[in-house]
Write a protein that holds these residues in place. Structure first.
Motif, PDB file in Angstrom:
ATOM      1  N   GLU A   1      13.938   2.670  -5.742  1.00  0.00           N
ATOM      2  CA  GLU A   1      13.193   3.770  -5.142  1.00  0.00           C
ATOM      3  C   GLU A   1      11.899   3.262  -4.532  1.00  0.00           C
ATOM      4  OE1 GLU A   1      12.105   6.574  -8.135  1.00  0.00           O
ATOM      5  OE2 GLU A   1      11.550   5.036  -9.566  1.00  0.00           O
ATOM      6  N   PRO A   2      11.173   4.122  -3.792  1.00  0.00           N
ATOM      7  CA  PRO A   2       9.900   3.684  -3.219  1.00  0.00           C
ATOM      8  C   PRO A   2       8.986   3.051  -4.267  1.00  0.00           C
ATOM      9  CG  PRO A   2      10.512   5.788  -2.283  1.00  0.00           C
ATOM     10  CD  PRO A   2      11.538   5.485  -3.345  1.00  0.00           C
ATOM     11  N   GLY A   3       8.381   1.940  -3.862  1.00  0.00           N
ATOM     12  CA  GLY A   3       7.530   1.165  -4.761  1.00  0.00           C
ATOM     13  C   GLY A   3       8.237  -0.026  -5.356  1.00  0.00           C
ATOM     14  N   ASP A   4       9.565  -0.006  -5.369  1.00  0.00           N
ATOM     15  CA  ASP A   4      10.322  -1.107  -5.952  1.00  0.00           C
ATOM     16  C   ASP A   4      10.398  -2.291  -4.991  1.00  0.00           C
ATOM     17  OD1 ASP A   4      10.843   0.041  -8.392  1.00  0.00           O
ATOM     18  OD2 ASP A   4      12.800   0.839  -7.824  1.00  0.00           O
ATOM     19  N   VAL A   5      10.583  -3.474  -5.569  1.00  0.00           N
ATOM     20  CA  VAL A   5      10.781  -4.708  -4.813  1.00  0.00           C
ATOM     21  C   VAL A   5      12.179  -5.232  -5.108  1.00  0.00           C
ATOM     22  CG1 VAL A   5       9.963  -7.046  -4.364  1.00  0.00           C
ATOM     23  CG2 VAL A   5       8.324  -5.245  -4.987  1.00  0.00           C
ATOM     24  N   ILE A   6      12.970  -5.419  -4.069  1.00  0.00           N
ATOM     25  CA  ILE A   6      14.323  -5.961  -4.204  1.00  0.00           C
ATOM     26  C   ILE A   6      14.273  -7.447  -3.878  1.00  0.00           C
ATOM     27  CG2 ILE A   6      16.689  -5.868  -3.343  1.00  0.00           C
ATOM     28  CD1 ILE A   6      16.216  -2.920  -2.670  1.00  0.00           C
TER      29      ILE A   6
ATOM     30  N   GLN B   1       2.263   2.557  -8.891  1.00  0.00           N
ATOM     31  CA  GLN B   1       3.528   1.878  -8.616  1.00  0.00           C
ATOM     32  C   GLN B   1       4.063   2.170  -7.220  1.00  0.00           C
ATOM     33  OE1 GLN B   1       6.269   2.878 -11.731  1.00  0.00           O
ATOM     34  NE2 GLN B   1       5.034   1.922 -13.342  1.00  0.00           N
ATOM     35  N   GLY B   2       3.414   3.078  -6.487  1.00  0.00           N
ATOM     36  CA  GLY B   2       3.860   3.389  -5.136  1.00  0.00           C
ATOM     37  C   GLY B   2       5.062   4.295  -5.068  1.00  0.00           C
ATOM     38  N   ARG B   3       5.290   5.097  -6.098  1.00  0.00           N
ATOM     39  CA  ARG B   3       6.425   6.028  -6.110  1.00  0.00           C
ATOM     40  C   ARG B   3       5.970   7.353  -5.500  1.00  0.00           C
ATOM     41  NH1 ARG B   3       9.667   2.784  -8.526  1.00  0.00           N
ATOM     42  NH2 ARG B   3       9.214   1.667 -10.466  1.00  0.00           N
ATOM     43  N   THR B   4       5.745   7.346  -4.189  1.00  0.00           N
ATOM     44  CA  THR B   4       5.098   8.481  -3.547  1.00  0.00           C
ATOM     45  C   THR B   4       5.779   8.890  -2.254  1.00  0.00           C
ATOM     46  OG1 THR B   4       3.543   7.135  -2.253  1.00  0.00           O
ATOM     47  CG2 THR B   4       2.860   7.742  -4.495  1.00  0.00           C
ATOM     48  N   VAL B   5       5.502  10.132  -1.877  1.00  0.00           N
ATOM     49  CA  VAL B   5       5.852  10.694  -0.577  1.00  0.00           C
ATOM     50  C   VAL B   5       4.611  11.413  -0.067  1.00  0.00           C
ATOM     51  CG1 VAL B   5       7.267  12.367   0.673  1.00  0.00           C
ATOM     52  CG2 VAL B   5       8.292  10.980  -1.147  1.00  0.00           C
ATOM     53  N   ALA B   6       4.206  11.153   1.163  1.00  0.00           N
ATOM     54  CA  ALA B   6       3.090  11.849   1.791  1.00  0.00           C
ATOM     55  C   ALA B   6       3.634  12.876   2.767  1.00  0.00           C
ATOM     56  CB  ALA B   6       2.172  10.870   2.516  1.00  0.00           C
ATOM     57  N   THR B   7       2.976  14.025   2.847  1.00  0.00           N
ATOM     58  CA  THR B   7       3.457  15.107   3.708  1.00  0.00           C
ATOM     59  C   THR B   7       2.312  16.008   4.112  1.00  0.00           C
ATOM     60  OG1 THR B   7       4.839  17.112   3.738  1.00  0.00           O
ATOM     61  CG2 THR B   7       4.103  16.341   1.605  1.00  0.00           C
TER      62      THR B   7
ATOM     63  N   VAL C   1       0.862  -1.184   0.000  1.00  0.00           N
ATOM     64  CA  VAL C   1       0.000   0.000   0.000  1.00  0.00           C
ATOM     65  C   VAL C   1       0.892   1.225   0.000  1.00  0.00           C
ATOM     66  CG1 VAL C   1      -1.902   1.181   1.147  1.00  0.00           C
ATOM     67  CG2 VAL C   1      -1.641  -1.295   1.417  1.00  0.00           C
ATOM     68  N   ALA C   2       0.666   2.141  -0.917  1.00  0.00           N
ATOM     69  CA  ALA C   2       1.489   3.341  -1.002  1.00  0.00           C
ATOM     70  C   ALA C   2       0.969   4.413  -0.054  1.00  0.00           C
ATOM     71  CB  ALA C   2       1.505   3.870  -2.436  1.00  0.00           C
ATOM     72  N   ALA C   3       1.863   5.297   0.362  1.00  0.00           N
ATOM     73  CA  ALA C   3       1.496   6.437   1.203  1.00  0.00           C
ATOM     74  C   ALA C   3       0.919   7.545   0.347  1.00  0.00           C
ATOM     75  CB  ALA C   3       2.722   6.950   1.957  1.00  0.00           C
TER      76      ALA C   3
ATOM     77  N   SER D   1       6.807   6.184   0.596  1.00  0.00           N
ATOM     78  CA  SER D   1       6.284   4.834   0.453  1.00  0.00           C
ATOM     79  C   SER D   1       7.417   3.828   0.650  1.00  0.00           C
ATOM     80  CB  SER D   1       5.644   4.666  -0.921  1.00  0.00           C
ATOM     81  OG  SER D   1       4.354   5.225  -0.952  1.00  0.00           O
ATOM     82  N   PRO D   2       7.086   2.562   0.852  1.00  0.00           N
ATOM     83  CA  PRO D   2       8.137   1.582   1.153  1.00  0.00           C
ATOM     84  C   PRO D   2       8.970   1.193  -0.060  1.00  0.00           C
ATOM     85  CG  PRO D   2       5.981   0.844   1.973  1.00  0.00           C
ATOM     86  CD  PRO D   2       5.739   1.993   1.043  1.00  0.00           C
ATOM     87  N   ILE D   3      10.206   0.822   0.242  1.00  0.00           N
ATOM     88  CA  ILE D   3      11.001  -0.046  -0.623  1.00  0.00           C
ATOM     89  C   ILE D   3      10.892  -1.432  -0.009  1.00  0.00           C
ATOM     90  CG2 ILE D   3      13.302  -0.600  -1.462  1.00  0.00           C
ATOM     91  CD1 ILE D   3      13.955   2.380  -1.376  1.00  0.00           C
ATOM     92  N   TYR D   4      10.490  -2.403  -0.823  1.00  0.00           N
ATOM     93  CA  TYR D   4      10.203  -3.743  -0.331  1.00  0.00           C
ATOM     94  C   TYR D   4      11.375  -4.686  -0.604  1.00  0.00           C
ATOM     95  CZ  TYR D   4       5.402  -1.937  -0.571  1.00  0.00           C
ATOM     96  OH  TYR D   4       4.265  -1.175  -0.438  1.00  0.00           O
ATOM     97  N   PHE D   5      11.607  -5.614   0.328  1.00  0.00           N
ATOM     98  CA  PHE D   5      12.548  -6.706   0.130  1.00  0.00           C
ATOM     99  C   PHE D   5      11.762  -8.011   0.119  1.00  0.00           C
ATOM    100  CE2 PHE D   5      15.296  -3.392   1.637  1.00  0.00           C
ATOM    101  CZ  PHE D   5      16.513  -3.616   1.005  1.00  0.00           C
ATOM    102  N   ASN D   6      12.108  -8.889  -0.805  1.00  0.00           N
ATOM    103  CA  ASN D   6      11.420 -10.162  -0.925  1.00  0.00           C
ATOM    104  C   ASN D   6      12.441 -11.294  -0.867  1.00  0.00           C
ATOM    105  OD1 ASN D   6       9.155 -11.847  -1.317  1.00  0.00           O
ATOM    106  ND2 ASN D   6       9.682 -12.053  -3.481  1.00  0.00           N
TER     107      ASN D   6
END
Length: 655
Positions: free
Chosen positions: A363-368, A342-348, A301-303, A441-446
């Motif tokens: 970057e945010p939204g990416d999955v490593i 894609q979740g490439r976001t910043v909330a403020t 879920v993106a911010a 938003s998160p950068i995810y690790f899988n």
């Protein structure tokens, strides 16, 4: 007499000596000895031919707030102007506060003006940072130009677009108003887009969602159909994706003491089922914790951020006071929607700083994808006008690194080496001394390691005396929602009073619907006893129930699953002798080593004063309110909340 006054407001921001500035010139006579006329022009310091739309507060010598827009002023005195405005002020010292959004250096003008004169004020605002040059665009996906049929401020789509531009937004998604939309496409500029997507209010104990990017309306027939069954947000998400849009669950805990109407209560169930909205609007620490819980349950879920501004009201937020930044390949609305997706976001909440975050180029939204234990370098950059207080890195809801940045000017560059071998997520959070914040938003690790079996549940219990929509009654109902994660089924749900079962709902006995209405969530009309299993009693992962409550006691909900698990909610005390309307609620979200509990209480008018037909909006229960959030992400319990302390005795932890 001809005079010239040069005023400069110097702001140390670590980039350049340029700053916003102004010049005052007397131009001639004005036909009132007690008043002066001010003609104000605002230009870009770097491009003097370019007018800058601004948010303005003029405070006259006697404390009034003159209007320079023709639309009326808001409660704080603000109005909006497109590069120029005119006001008449009493003689004496006048203060003018000018803002062009968080990326321009704000300007405060304070000058003494003589009556009987006209003055020209030439303003040059300095843009200290341009996110657009880095491929980032900011917007507000929840703005109502004219929410109500009548308004104190003269609102329109034109004025909504001006407010967005004056607050430095690149786009607004207008979420539904009493205005015509036939010329909305004429309000775009080279740096601003205005689009329309109706806010969806899908039911009680469901919450509201916004749908930016849809290419045509969802349609009333479709929404009527999905509101007549449980979990309508999941259904609308499928439809919105077909229409090229995204779903944003908005104002998720509004108000935090009541589950019934605006708050994102379906988000609890959706999180357990792994079917959350695409984005969640973050507006507080409490909503951050709710977001962290959903992420920990495996949801991506993106911010996001938005205001729910109702621009015809005197008391309302300004578009962009909370906002979402999105990295997009081009400045087009479809590209922005793709960035949100894609979740490439910043909330403020609109502070004058901007964080960038990446892990070895991701970057945010990416999955490593992880092969084994690996080292990564988190690189963080903060563009800031006046500095920030702290930078923080969170992993799975736990702060794993923080740095005090007090006294440092921007741009600030930070690095942190991490080692990772597990499926997880990281976000970067920045805050200044005034409480302004931004979170990525998160950068995810899988990890390739087999995931642990997820056992998660959501349980909601509310006792109150409201109808399905906006009226009060003298009778009280318990409203129950229970959800478990995939791979498990609910066999029984029990409503307890003082630890004893007063009603057992067995999946094997099927549904009970009165008047063919879905319990708890379907809108319009009275509540009546009933329950429903979803998707059906034979494969139930979700349950909803309405049950009348008359007797004093401690009430709780207990669920039993086919795996042998038994989970019990916190208890809430219902006092049948209490004279006032009230709502009591507790909501739980647990799983993957994390847990979150939300408790709420609201009290309103005496039951004896309720008359039919009912008049008013007292169903908000605003008289005495209390809420508490208890969150644990695996490294200690955290508490938030506040309000009327007398309500605390109505709650107790599960035994």
């Amino acid at each position: 007499r001809h005079c010239m006054v040069l005023g400069l407001v110097m702001v140390s921001h670590g980039y350049t000596q340029d700053t916003s500035q102004y010049i005052v010139q007397e131009r001639g006579a004005y036909d009132s000895d007690n008043h002066a006329r001010l003609l104000v022009e605002i230009r870009d310091l770097a491009a003097q031919e370019t007018p800058v739309p601004v948010r303005v507060i003029v405070t006259a010598s006697e404390g009034s707030h003159p209007d320079g827009s023709g639309h009326g002023v808001y409660a704080d005195g603000r109005f909006y102007a497109d590069g120029h405005f005119e006001v008449v002020v009493p003689r004496g010292t006048t203060r003018i506060d000018l803002r062009g959004g968080p990326h321009f250096v704000p300007l405060k003008i304070q000058e003494a003006f003589d009556g009987g004169h006209e003055y020209h004020i030439s303003v040059s605002l300095h843009q200290w940072f341009s996110p657009e040059l880095r491929g980032w665009y900011c917007g507000d996906n929840h703005v109502h130009a004219l929410h109500d049929s009548q308004a104190m401020v003269k609102a329109s789509l034109d004025y909504a677009a001006l407010q967005g531009r004056a607050n430095g937004l690149n786009w607004i998604t207008e979420a539904g108003s009493n205005v015509p939309y036939d010329r909305i496409d004429q309000l775009d500029t080279a740096s601003f887009l205005l689009r329309y997507a109706q806010e969806q209010r899908l039911g009680a104990y469901v919450g509201h969602v916004n749908t930016p990017g849809i290419t045509r309306p969802i349609g009333k027939a479709f929404t009527d159909t999905i509101m007549a069954r449980p979990l309508p947000v999941q259904a609308v998400k499928t439809r919105v994706h077909e229409l090229d849009g995204v779903v944003v669950h908005t104002h998720p805990l509004t108000p935090p003491y009541q589950l019934h109407w605006m708050g994102a209560m379906e988000f609890f169930s959706d999180a357990v089922m792994g079917r959350c909205a695409d984005l969640l609007d973050i507006d507080s620490r409490a909503t951050e914790y709710l977001w962290f819980m959903a992420l920990n349950l495996g949801n991506r879920v993106a911010a996001s951020g938005s205001t729910d501004s109702a621009l015809g009201r005197v008391k309302t937020a300004s578009p962009g006071d909370r906002r979402v930044y999105c990295r997009a390949e081009t400045f087009t609305y479809p590209a922005i929607i793709e960035g949100l997706r894609q979740g490439r976001t910043v909330a403020t909440n609109g502070g004058a700083f901007f964080p960038l975050f990446e892990m070895d180029g991701r970057e945010p939204g990416d999955v490593i994808e992880l092969k084994d234990r690996q080292k990564f370098t988190a690189r963080m950059e903060i563009q800031t006008l006046a500095g920030v207080r702290t930078a923080q890195l969170y992993r799975n809801g736990v702060r794993v690194w923080a740095e005090n940045l007090t006294g440092r000017t921007g741009p600030i560059e930070l690095e942190k080496v991490i080692e990772e071998s597990q499926t997880c997520w990281y976000v970067f959070r920045v805050e200044d001394a005034q409480g302004n914040w931004a979170i990525t938003s998160p950068i995810y690790f899988n990890s390739t390691a087999p995931p642990a079996e997820l056992r998660a549940e959501a349980i909601l219990l509310a006792i109150n005396n409201c109808t399905r929509f906006i009226e009060l009654r003298r009778t009280f109902y318990a409203h129950v929602i229970a959800t478990v994660s995939e791979g498990e089924q609910i066999e029984a749900v029990e409503l307890l009073r003082d630890g004893q079962v007063i009603q057992a709902f067995l999946a094997a006995q099927g549904d009970q619907l009165k008047n063919n209405r879905v319990p708890v969530t379907q809108l319009e009309g009275e509540y009546e006893p009933g329950w429903v299993w979803y998707p059906d009693p034979a494969k139930a992962v979700h349950f909803q129930c309405d049950y009348p409550v008359q007797d004093t006691g401690w009430y709780a909900v207990r669920i039993q699953t086919d795996t042998g698990r038994t989970v019990t909610s916190d208890g809430i005390r219902f006092d049948a002798s209490h004279a006032n309307s009230r709502t009591l609620s507790v909501a739980h979200l647990s799983g993957s080593g994390s847990s979150l509990t939300l408790r709420g209480y609201g009290e309103e008018m005496p039951l004896a004063d309720i008359q039919l037909p009912f008049v008013g909006d007292a169903w908000w229960y605003p008289k005495n309110t209390y809420w508490q959030m208890i969150a644990d992400f695996g490294q200690g319990v955290q508490h938030l909340g506040g309000g009327w302390e007398g309500a605390e005795s109505n709650f107790r932890p599960a035994h």
